[in-house]
Design an enzyme around this catalytic site. Structure first.
Site, PDB file in Angstrom:
ATOM      1  N   LYS A 207      23.438 -96.078-123.979  1.00  0.00           N
ATOM      2  CA  LYS A 207      23.970 -96.708-122.762  1.00  0.00           C
ATOM      3  C   LYS A 207      24.947 -97.827-123.111  1.00  0.00           C
ATOM      4  CE  LYS A 207      20.039 -95.569-119.830  1.00  0.00           C
ATOM      5  NZ  LYS A 207      18.896 -96.067-119.016  1.00  0.00           N
TER       6      LYS A 207
ATOM      7  N   SER B 163      19.964-100.887-121.624  1.00  0.00           N
ATOM      8  CA  SER B 163      18.517-101.010-121.678  1.00  0.00           C
ATOM      9  C   SER B 163      17.871 -99.767-121.101  1.00  0.00           C
ATOM     10  CB  SER B 163      18.072-102.252-120.886  1.00  0.00           C
ATOM     11  OG  SER B 163      16.680-102.435-120.986  1.00  0.00           O
ATOM     12  N   ASP B 164      16.679 -99.467-121.585  1.00  0.00           N
ATOM     13  CA  ASP B 164      15.917 -98.360-121.026  1.00  0.00           C
ATOM     14  C   ASP B 164      14.435 -98.679-121.124  1.00  0.00           C
ATOM     15  OD1 ASP B 164      16.580 -95.503-119.980  1.00  0.00           O
ATOM     16  OD2 ASP B 164      14.728 -95.289-121.135  1.00  0.00           O
ATOM     17  N   THR B 165      13.677 -98.158-120.170  1.00  0.00           N
ATOM     18  CA  THR B 165      12.237 -98.385-120.110  1.00  0.00           C
ATOM     19  C   THR B 165      11.524 -97.050-119.978  1.00  0.00           C
ATOM     20  OG1 THR B 165      12.550-100.536-119.038  1.00  0.00           O
ATOM     21  CG2 THR B 165      10.375 -99.528-118.823  1.00  0.00           C
TER      22      THR B 165
END
Length: 195
Positions: free
Chosen positions: A54, A71-73
Protein backbone atom coordinates in the site's frame (compact mmCIF):
# COMPACT_ATOMS: atom_id res chain seq x y z
CA UNK A 1 -1.87 25.92 7.03
CA UNK A 2 1.33 24.01 7.81
CA UNK A 3 3.27 22.35 5.01
CA UNK A 4 2.26 18.90 3.89
CA UNK A 5 4.38 16.26 5.68
CA UNK A 6 3.18 12.91 4.36
CA UNK A 7 0.51 10.97 2.52
CA UNK A 8 -1.85 8.34 3.91
CA UNK A 9 -2.47 5.50 1.46
CA UNK A 10 -5.81 4.51 2.96
CA UNK A 11 -9.46 5.38 2.54
CA UNK A 12 -10.20 4.18 6.10
CA UNK A 13 -11.91 6.90 8.15
CA UNK A 14 -10.57 5.22 11.28
CA UNK A 15 -6.93 5.47 10.15
CA UNK A 16 -7.49 9.08 9.09
CA UNK A 17 -8.90 9.99 12.51
CA UNK A 18 -6.08 8.20 14.33
CA UNK A 19 -3.34 9.78 12.21
CA UNK A 20 -4.85 13.22 12.93
CA UNK A 21 -4.12 12.55 16.62
CA UNK A 22 -0.38 12.59 15.81
CA UNK A 23 -0.58 16.24 14.64
CA UNK A 24 1.02 15.69 11.24
CA UNK A 25 -0.15 17.38 8.06
CA UNK A 26 -1.20 14.74 5.54
CA UNK A 27 -3.30 14.13 2.49
CA UNK A 28 -5.05 10.91 1.51
CA UNK A 29 -4.01 8.94 -1.55
CA UNK A 30 -6.42 6.36 -2.91
CA UNK A 31 -4.58 3.18 -3.87
CA UNK A 32 -5.82 -0.16 -5.13
CA UNK A 33 -3.83 -3.10 -3.77
CA UNK A 34 -4.91 -6.72 -4.12
CA UNK A 35 -5.29 -8.23 -0.66
CA UNK A 36 -4.55 -11.86 -1.47
CA UNK A 37 -2.56 -14.06 0.87
CA UNK A 38 0.10 -16.11 -0.89
CA UNK A 39 0.28 -19.89 -0.39
CA UNK A 40 2.26 -20.74 2.77
CA UNK A 41 2.61 -17.03 3.66
CA UNK A 42 2.63 -16.59 7.43
CA UNK A 43 0.06 -14.17 8.86
CA UNK A 44 2.71 -11.69 10.10
CA UNK A 45 4.49 -11.73 6.73
CA UNK A 46 1.16 -11.24 4.94
CA UNK A 47 0.12 -8.15 6.90
CA UNK A 48 3.64 -6.65 6.64
CA UNK A 49 3.61 -7.17 2.86
CA UNK A 50 0.17 -5.58 2.50
CA UNK A 51 1.24 -2.47 4.41
CA UNK A 52 4.39 -2.22 2.26
CA UNK A 53 2.42 -2.78 -0.96
CA UNK A 54 0.00 0.00 0.00
CA UNK A 55 2.81 2.41 0.86
CA UNK A 56 4.65 1.63 -2.40
CA UNK A 57 1.46 2.04 -4.42
CA UNK A 58 1.08 5.44 -2.77
CA UNK A 59 4.67 6.38 -3.62
CA UNK A 60 3.93 5.53 -7.27
CA UNK A 61 1.05 8.04 -7.44
CA UNK A 62 2.25 10.69 -4.97
CA UNK A 63 2.71 14.08 -6.66
CA UNK A 64 5.59 14.96 -4.27
CA UNK A 65 8.33 12.69 -2.90
CA UNK A 66 7.07 12.71 0.66
CA UNK A 67 6.70 9.71 2.97
CA UNK A 68 3.64 7.56 2.31
CA UNK A 69 2.04 5.67 5.17
CA UNK A 70 0.49 2.31 4.35
CA UNK A 71 -1.20 0.11 6.93
CA UNK A 72 -3.16 -3.10 7.14
CA UNK A 73 -4.91 -4.99 9.93
CA UNK A 74 -5.73 -8.68 10.09
CA UNK A 75 -7.41 -10.92 12.65
CA UNK A 76 -5.76 -14.27 13.38
CA UNK A 77 -7.21 -17.21 15.29
CA UNK A 78 -5.36 -20.53 15.60
CA UNK A 79 -2.96 -19.36 12.90
CA UNK A 80 -5.82 -18.76 10.45
CA UNK A 81 -6.33 -15.29 8.97
CA UNK A 82 -9.95 -14.16 9.25
CA UNK A 83 -10.63 -11.85 6.31
CA UNK A 84 -13.68 -9.62 5.74
CA UNK A 85 -16.87 -11.71 5.72
CA UNK A 86 -18.65 -12.20 2.39
CA UNK A 87 -22.05 -12.85 3.97
CA UNK A 88 -23.88 -13.76 7.18
CA UNK A 89 -22.67 -17.37 7.04
CA UNK A 90 -19.04 -16.28 6.82
CA UNK A 91 -19.55 -13.77 9.63
CA UNK A 92 -21.26 -16.39 11.78
CA UNK A 93 -18.38 -18.84 11.24
CA UNK A 94 -15.78 -16.23 12.20
CA UNK A 95 -17.58 -14.92 15.26
CA UNK A 96 -18.27 -18.46 16.51
CA UNK A 97 -14.55 -19.13 16.16
CA UNK A 98 -13.72 -16.00 18.20
CA UNK A 99 -16.41 -16.64 20.82
CA UNK A 100 -15.29 -17.24 24.42
CA UNK A 101 -11.56 -17.21 23.66
CA UNK A 102 -8.45 -15.28 22.67
CA UNK A 103 -7.30 -14.24 19.21
CA UNK A 104 -4.68 -11.87 17.78
CA UNK A 105 -5.07 -8.66 15.83
CA UNK A 106 -1.99 -7.79 13.78
CA UNK A 107 -1.50 -4.31 12.37
CA UNK A 108 1.50 -3.46 10.20
CA UNK A 109 2.48 0.11 9.40
CA UNK A 110 4.94 1.06 6.64
CA UNK A 111 6.45 4.41 5.78
CA UNK A 112 8.04 4.61 2.35
CA UNK A 113 9.35 7.14 -0.12
CA UNK A 114 11.23 6.67 -3.41
CA UNK A 115 14.40 5.56 -1.62
CA UNK A 116 13.48 4.11 1.77
CA UNK A 117 10.93 2.02 3.61
CA UNK A 118 10.41 1.10 7.26
CA UNK A 119 7.79 -1.29 8.61
CA UNK A 120 6.61 -2.07 12.12
CA UNK A 121 4.23 -4.80 13.26
CA UNK A 122 2.02 -4.64 16.36
CA UNK A 123 0.23 -7.70 17.68
CA UNK A 124 -2.56 -7.34 20.24
CA UNK A 125 -4.26 -10.22 22.06
CA UNK A 126 -8.04 -9.85 22.29
CA UNK A 127 -10.49 -11.94 24.32
CA UNK A 128 -14.19 -12.34 23.47
CA UNK A 129 -17.08 -13.27 25.74
CA UNK A 130 -19.25 -16.24 24.72
CA UNK A 131 -21.51 -15.20 21.81
CA UNK A 132 -24.97 -16.58 21.12
CA UNK A 133 -26.24 -17.13 17.58
CA UNK A 134 -28.85 -14.45 18.23
CA UNK A 135 -26.17 -11.91 19.18
CA UNK A 136 -24.18 -12.77 16.07
CA UNK A 137 -27.16 -12.37 13.74
CA UNK A 138 -28.26 -9.12 15.39
CA UNK A 139 -24.71 -7.80 15.03
CA UNK A 140 -24.58 -8.78 11.36
CA UNK A 141 -27.89 -6.99 10.74
CA UNK A 142 -26.37 -3.78 12.16
CA UNK A 143 -24.16 -3.69 9.04
CA UNK A 144 -20.99 -3.11 11.05
CA UNK A 145 -19.19 -6.44 10.46
CA UNK A 146 -19.59 -6.41 6.66
CA UNK A 147 -16.26 -4.76 5.80
CA UNK A 148 -14.26 -5.57 8.91
CA UNK A 149 -11.43 -8.08 9.24
CA UNK A 150 -12.56 -10.83 11.59
CA UNK A 151 -16.14 -9.56 11.22
CA UNK A 152 -16.05 -7.05 14.07
CA UNK A 153 -15.08 -3.50 15.00
CA UNK A 154 -13.76 -2.98 18.53
CA UNK A 155 -14.49 0.76 18.36
CA UNK A 156 -18.13 0.14 17.42
CA UNK A 157 -20.90 -2.18 18.48
CA UNK A 158 -18.44 -5.09 18.44
CA UNK A 159 -16.69 -3.59 21.44
CA UNK A 160 -19.34 -5.15 23.66
CA UNK A 161 -17.95 -8.61 22.85
CA UNK A 162 -14.44 -7.81 24.09
CA UNK A 163 -13.70 -8.80 27.69
CA UNK A 164 -10.07 -7.62 27.65
CA UNK A 165 -7.08 -6.86 25.47
CA UNK A 166 -3.33 -7.16 25.94
CA UNK A 167 -1.55 -4.68 23.70
CA UNK A 168 -2.50 -1.62 21.68
CA UNK A 169 -6.19 -0.72 21.46
CA UNK A 170 -5.45 1.71 18.62
CA UNK A 171 -3.73 -1.07 16.64
CA UNK A 172 -6.95 -3.09 16.84
CA UNK A 173 -8.85 -0.06 15.51
CA UNK A 174 -6.36 0.21 12.63
CA UNK A 175 -3.34 2.38 13.47
CA UNK A 176 -1.15 2.01 16.58
CA UNK A 177 -0.41 5.55 17.77
CA UNK A 178 2.77 5.04 19.80
CA UNK A 179 4.40 2.76 17.23
CA UNK A 180 3.39 4.97 14.30
CA UNK A 181 4.76 8.06 16.05
CA UNK A 182 8.04 6.21 16.70
CA UNK A 183 8.17 5.07 13.06
CA UNK A 184 7.69 8.68 11.88
CA UNK A 185 10.66 9.80 13.99
CA UNK A 186 12.84 6.92 12.72
CA UNK A 187 11.90 7.66 9.13
CA UNK A 188 12.68 11.33 9.64
CA UNK A 189 16.23 10.38 10.67
CA UNK A 190 16.52 8.03 7.69
CA UNK A 191 15.55 10.82 5.29
CA UNK A 192 17.68 13.37 7.14
CA UNK A 193 14.74 15.78 7.09
CA UNK A 194 11.99 16.94 9.37
CA UNK A 195 8.57 15.43 8.88
Amino acid sequence: MADLQLYLASASPRRKALLEQLSVQFEILRVDVEEQRQPHEQAADYVRRLSLDKAKAGVDVAPIDLPVLGSDTIVVCDGKVLEKPADLDASRTMLRQLSDRQHQVMTAVTLADRNHSLTTLVTTNVWFKPLSDEEIETYWNSGEPCDKAGSYAIQGLGGRFVTRIDGSYHAVVGLPLYETDTLLKEFQKLRGKNL
